[in-house]
Design an enzyme around this catalytic site. Sequence first.
Site, PDB file in Angstrom:
ATOM      1  N   SER A 178      -3.033  25.096  34.071  1.00  0.00           N
ATOM      2  CA  SER A 178      -2.633  24.313  32.900  1.00  0.00           C
ATOM      3  C   SER A 178      -1.115  24.190  32.946  1.00  0.00           C
ATOM      4  CB  SER A 178      -3.128  24.989  31.617  1.00  0.00           C
ATOM      5  OG  SER A 178      -2.712  24.295  30.472  1.00  0.00           O
TER       6      SER A 178
ATOM      7  N   LYS B 263      -3.520  19.262  29.272  1.00  0.00           N
ATOM      8  CA  LYS B 263      -3.385  20.687  29.557  1.00  0.00           C
ATOM      9  C   LYS B 263      -3.978  21.556  28.453  1.00  0.00           C
ATOM     10  CE  LYS B 263      -1.597  20.190  33.601  1.00  0.00           C
ATOM     11  NZ  LYS B 263      -2.397  20.570  34.790  1.00  0.00           N
TER      12      LYS B 263
ATOM     13  N   TYR C 295       0.164  14.224  28.481  1.00  0.00           N
ATOM     14  CA  TYR C 295       0.136  15.321  29.459  1.00  0.00           C
ATOM     15  C   TYR C 295      -0.253  16.626  28.784  1.00  0.00           C
ATOM     16  CZ  TYR C 295       1.781  18.891  32.707  1.00  0.00           C
ATOM     17  OH  TYR C 295       1.849  19.988  33.527  1.00  0.00           O
TER      18      TYR C 295
END
Length: 282
Positions: free
Chosen positions: A136, A155, A151
């Site tokens: 992650s 994650k 983004y």
Amino acid sequence: MTTKKIWFVTGASKGLGLTLVQQLLTAGYAVAATSRNVEELKRAVPLKTDQFLPLAMDLGNEDSVRQAIETTISTLGGLDVVVNNAGYGQIGALEELSDQEARNNFEVNVFGMLNVIRYATPHLRQQGSGRVFNISSIGGISGDFPGWGVYCATKFAVAGLTESYAAEVKPFGVYATVVYPGYFRTEFLSAGSVGKPQTPIDAYQAVRDSQTAHEQQINGNQPGDPQKAMELLIQVSESENPPVHLLLGADAYQLAGQKMATLQHDMQQWQEAATATAFVEA
């Protein structure tokens, strides 16, 4: 019979993935390494040995992923540790990014990872052992980064799916860990690893400032040493009871601490009212 675990590493032609593969081969592990561009991977790891299996793999293609897993098992004799490292960053305010830009980031960072999990897990489950590391980011704990919303969302998704996956496979002797690196000195912030918004909006000055800072100030000056990070990952892979959550870097610990403090503050601020929302039985 091999005495060391057999690894499968995605996104292995650069960054943390490349560093990990190099260290594993030096330490005598057997490694299957994947990349979209297998020639780039072979140039990055020019070692000629039957312990190294470079593979071209398209994360978005289930058949490609299945073939890579099957080839790993048939060629190297098994599969013990999976590292889902492939991914890329996407900069842009949520308003700026198109539907396709957002979906592309999820396709690689989340759904590509799920493809690997889907085809690696049957083997790990049936053999009753295995380790899975899903990479992650500290952006999977804290989303307080202007311009990194999509983004960070990918994650956060990696973190959530890993927690559930860990609970699902632990009865089979398989351990899953979500890894949250802070800023490590790799090519991650370079042009080939970060997408920029196709239609930027001038009003988002904070996003432009963040983008400039990451490209010009942070890139090349990250505090984390990739070698030390991957040494620790290998160490954790050999531990009897690896953690579900593994933070990497002092900055990751600092940012996670700030997130937990913010969460506690927000919880306490509204706790009395928010916990008085149950039915009152007559």
